[in-house]
Design a protein around this motif. Sequence first.
Motif, PDB file in Angstrom:
ATOM      1  N   ALA A  31       0.832  -1.205   0.000  1.00  0.00           N
ATOM      2  CA  ALA A  31       0.000   0.000   0.000  1.00  0.00           C
ATOM      3  C   ALA A  31       0.865   1.253   0.000  1.00  0.00           C
ATOM      4  O   ALA A  31       0.558   2.222  -0.701  1.00  0.00           O
ATOM      5  CB  ALA A  31      -0.938  -0.008   1.199  1.00  0.00           C
ATOM      6  N   VAL A  32       1.933   1.238   0.771  1.00  0.00           N
ATOM      7  CA  VAL A  32       2.856   2.389   0.815  1.00  0.00           C
ATOM      8  C   VAL A  32       3.428   2.659  -0.571  1.00  0.00           C
ATOM      9  O   VAL A  32       3.597   3.812  -0.975  1.00  0.00           O
ATOM     10  CB  VAL A  32       3.977   2.152   1.853  1.00  0.00           C
ATOM     11  CG1 VAL A  32       5.069   3.199   1.734  1.00  0.00           C
ATOM     12  CG2 VAL A  32       3.397   2.134   3.264  1.00  0.00           C
ATOM     13  N   ALA A  33       3.691   1.608  -1.323  1.00  0.00           N
ATOM     14  CA  ALA A  33       4.297   1.756  -2.655  1.00  0.00           C
ATOM     15  C   ALA A  33       3.324   2.274  -3.715  1.00  0.00           C
ATOM     16  O   ALA A  33       3.754   2.723  -4.771  1.00  0.00           O
ATOM     17  CB  ALA A  33       4.886   0.419  -3.095  1.00  0.00           C
ATOM     18  N   GLU A  34       2.039   2.238  -3.437  1.00  0.00           N
ATOM     19  CA  GLU A  34       1.045   2.707  -4.404  1.00  0.00           C
ATOM     20  C   GLU A  34       0.952   4.231  -4.357  1.00  0.00           C
ATOM     21  O   GLU A  34       0.426   4.786  -3.392  1.00  0.00           O
ATOM     22  CB  GLU A  34      -0.324   2.091  -4.103  1.00  0.00           C
ATOM     23  CG  GLU A  34      -0.384   0.613  -4.318  1.00  0.00           C
ATOM     24  CD  GLU A  34      -1.743   0.020  -3.993  1.00  0.00           C
ATOM     25  OE1 GLU A  34      -1.961  -1.142  -4.372  1.00  0.00           O
ATOM     26  OE2 GLU A  34      -2.589   0.693  -3.369  1.00  0.00           O
ATOM     27  N   THR A  35       1.425   4.880  -5.381  1.00  0.00           N
ATOM     28  CA  THR A  35       1.449   6.344  -5.380  1.00  0.00           C
ATOM     29  C   THR A  35       0.055   6.951  -5.377  1.00  0.00           C
ATOM     30  O   THR A  35      -0.136   8.049  -4.872  1.00  0.00           O
ATOM     31  CB  THR A  35       2.235   6.879  -6.583  1.00  0.00           C
ATOM     32  OG1 THR A  35       1.646   6.382  -7.793  1.00  0.00           O
ATOM     33  CG2 THR A  35       3.700   6.448  -6.515  1.00  0.00           C
ATOM     34  N   GLY A  36      -0.940   6.250  -5.897  1.00  0.00           N
ATOM     35  CA  GLY A  36      -2.290   6.793  -5.944  1.00  0.00           C
ATOM     36  C   GLY A  36      -3.126   6.518  -4.710  1.00  0.00           C
ATOM     37  O   GLY A  36      -4.248   7.012  -4.594  1.00  0.00           O
ATOM     38  N   THR A  37      -2.578   5.736  -3.780  1.00  0.00           N
ATOM     39  CA  THR A  37      -3.300   5.425  -2.546  1.00  0.00           C
ATOM     40  C   THR A  37      -2.897   6.432  -1.487  1.00  0.00           C
ATOM     41  O   THR A  37      -1.761   6.434  -1.016  1.00  0.00           O
ATOM     42  CB  THR A  37      -3.010   3.989  -2.075  1.00  0.00           C
ATOM     43  OG1 THR A  37      -3.406   3.086  -3.116  1.00  0.00           O
ATOM     44  CG2 THR A  37      -3.761   3.652  -0.809  1.00  0.00           C
ATOM     45  N   VAL A  38      -3.832   7.302  -1.095  1.00  0.00           N
ATOM     46  CA  VAL A  38      -3.548   8.362  -0.131  1.00  0.00           C
ATOM     47  C   VAL A  38      -3.487   7.810   1.282  1.00  0.00           C
ATOM     48  O   VAL A  38      -2.602   8.146   2.058  1.00  0.00           O
ATOM     49  CB  VAL A  38      -4.614   9.475  -0.236  1.00  0.00           C
ATOM     50  CG1 VAL A  38      -4.423  10.521   0.842  1.00  0.00           C
ATOM     51  CG2 VAL A  38      -4.585  10.101  -1.629  1.00  0.00           C
ATOM     52  N   THR A  39      -4.448   6.962   1.612  1.00  0.00           N
ATOM     53  CA  THR A  39      -4.480   6.359   2.944  1.00  0.00           C
ATOM     54  C   THR A  39      -5.011   4.940   2.817  1.00  0.00           C
ATOM     55  O   THR A  39      -5.821   4.645   1.934  1.00  0.00           O
ATOM     56  CB  THR A  39      -5.315   7.206   3.923  1.00  0.00           C
ATOM     57  OG1 THR A  39      -5.166   6.702   5.239  1.00  0.00           O
ATOM     58  CG2 THR A  39      -6.759   7.263   3.548  1.00  0.00           C
ATOM     59  N   TRP A  40      -4.533   4.060   3.706  1.00  0.00           N
ATOM     60  CA  TRP A  40      -4.899   2.642   3.635  1.00  0.00           C
ATOM     61  C   TRP A  40      -4.954   2.096   5.051  1.00  0.00           C
ATOM     62  O   TRP A  40      -4.053   2.339   5.852  1.00  0.00           O
ATOM     63  CB  TRP A  40      -3.843   1.906   2.826  1.00  0.00           C
ATOM     64  CG  TRP A  40      -4.058   0.439   2.629  1.00  0.00           C
ATOM     65  CD1 TRP A  40      -4.743  -0.161   1.613  1.00  0.00           C
ATOM     66  CD2 TRP A  40      -3.540  -0.641   3.432  1.00  0.00           C
ATOM     67  NE1 TRP A  40      -4.697  -1.519   1.743  1.00  0.00           N
ATOM     68  CE2 TRP A  40      -3.959  -1.834   2.857  1.00  0.00           C
ATOM     69  CE3 TRP A  40      -2.773  -0.687   4.588  1.00  0.00           C
ATOM     70  CZ2 TRP A  40      -3.640  -3.080   3.389  1.00  0.00           C
ATOM     71  CZ3 TRP A  40      -2.445  -1.916   5.126  1.00  0.00           C
ATOM     72  CH2 TRP A  40      -2.878  -3.097   4.524  1.00  0.00           C
ATOM     73  N   PHE A  41      -6.020   1.392   5.357  1.00  0.00           N
ATOM     74  CA  PHE A  41      -6.184   0.774   6.668  1.00  0.00           C
ATOM     75  C   PHE A  41      -6.624  -0.672   6.489  1.00  0.00           C
ATOM     76  O   PHE A  41      -7.524  -0.946   5.690  1.00  0.00           O
ATOM     77  CB  PHE A  41      -7.268   1.483   7.495  1.00  0.00           C
ATOM     78  CG  PHE A  41      -6.950   2.893   7.832  1.00  0.00           C
ATOM     79  CD1 PHE A  41      -6.233   3.213   8.970  1.00  0.00           C
ATOM     80  CD2 PHE A  41      -7.370   3.921   6.995  1.00  0.00           C
ATOM     81  CE1 PHE A  41      -5.942   4.527   9.277  1.00  0.00           C
ATOM     82  CE2 PHE A  41      -7.083   5.241   7.295  1.00  0.00           C
ATOM     83  CZ  PHE A  41      -6.362   5.551   8.432  1.00  0.00           C
ATOM     84  N   ALA A  42      -6.028  -1.572   7.238  1.00  0.00           N
ATOM     85  CA  ALA A  42      -6.510  -2.942   7.368  1.00  0.00           C
ATOM     86  C   ALA A  42      -6.989  -3.057   8.809  1.00  0.00           C
ATOM     87  O   ALA A  42      -6.242  -2.738   9.740  1.00  0.00           O
ATOM     88  CB  ALA A  42      -5.407  -3.942   7.079  1.00  0.00           C
ATOM     89  N   VAL A  43      -8.240  -3.482   8.997  1.00  0.00           N
ATOM     90  CA  VAL A  43      -8.829  -3.490  10.339  1.00  0.00           C
ATOM     91  C   VAL A  43      -9.505  -4.836  10.624  1.00  0.00           C
ATOM     92  O   VAL A  43      -9.805  -5.606   9.710  1.00  0.00           O
ATOM     93  CB  VAL A  43      -9.852  -2.345  10.518  1.00  0.00           C
ATOM     94  CG1 VAL A  43      -9.181  -0.990  10.351  1.00  0.00           C
ATOM     95  CG2 VAL A  43     -11.012  -2.480   9.555  1.00  0.00           C
ATOM     96  N   ARG A  44      -9.722  -5.050  11.914  1.00  0.00           N
ATOM     97  CA  ARG A  44     -10.410  -6.261  12.358  1.00  0.00           C
ATOM     98  C   ARG A  44     -11.573  -5.835  13.253  1.00  0.00           C
ATOM     99  O   ARG A  44     -11.380  -5.080  14.208  1.00  0.00           O
ATOM    100  CB  ARG A  44      -9.446  -7.143  13.141  1.00  0.00           C
ATOM    101  CG  ARG A  44     -10.019  -8.463  13.559  1.00  0.00           C
ATOM    102  CD  ARG A  44      -8.970  -9.287  14.275  1.00  0.00           C
ATOM    103  NE  ARG A  44      -9.296 -10.695  14.167  1.00  0.00           N
ATOM    104  CZ  ARG A  44      -8.423 -11.663  14.344  1.00  0.00           C
ATOM    105  NH1 ARG A  44      -7.166 -11.378  14.643  1.00  0.00           N
ATOM    106  NH2 ARG A  44      -8.792 -12.911  14.230  1.00  0.00           N
ATOM    107  N   PHE A  45     -12.768  -6.345  12.960  1.00  0.00           N
ATOM    108  CA  PHE A  45     -13.951  -6.026  13.743  1.00  0.00           C
ATOM    109  C   PHE A  45     -14.226  -7.056  14.827  1.00  0.00           C
ATOM    110  O   PHE A  45     -14.666  -6.726  15.913  1.00  0.00           O
ATOM    111  CB  PHE A  45     -15.184  -5.886  12.843  1.00  0.00           C
ATOM    112  CG  PHE A  45     -15.118  -4.676  11.960  1.00  0.00           C
ATOM    113  CD1 PHE A  45     -15.413  -3.426  12.462  1.00  0.00           C
ATOM    114  CD2 PHE A  45     -14.746  -4.791  10.631  1.00  0.00           C
ATOM    115  CE1 PHE A  45     -15.351  -2.301  11.651  1.00  0.00           C
ATOM    116  CE2 PHE A  45     -14.686  -3.674   9.811  1.00  0.00           C
ATOM    117  CZ  PHE A  45     -14.985  -2.432  10.325  1.00  0.00           C
TER     118      PHE A  45
END
Length: 101
Positions: A31-45
């Motif tokens: 996700a960090v390497a994706e220049t078009g991805t401004v923010t990214w979260f992986a979550v667990r409910f």
Amino acid sequence: MTRKTLYVELHAKPGKEAELADFLKSAQPLAVAETGTVTWFAVRFDERTFAIFDAFDDEAGRDAHLNGDIAKALMGRADDLLASAPQIRKADVLADKLPGR
């Protein structure tokens, strides 16, 4: 301002919860390497329910993410890790607050 988002709900197969959590943690550098991805979260409910939430400045960034390495890796492991197909929801951003923006 970010304009586009994705919310992808994931349900782990019984006994695959830890593997899915590890997979999501391992995707962070992609996700960090994706220049078009401004923010990214992986979550667990809860024990078996996970999600990915990410935001993009435009449709091109969102499309690149949907066709990128994380999506390919997830779909490559879907039969092994997921109890059902990922539930992908696209949304338009009405307002945001991001650090440094």
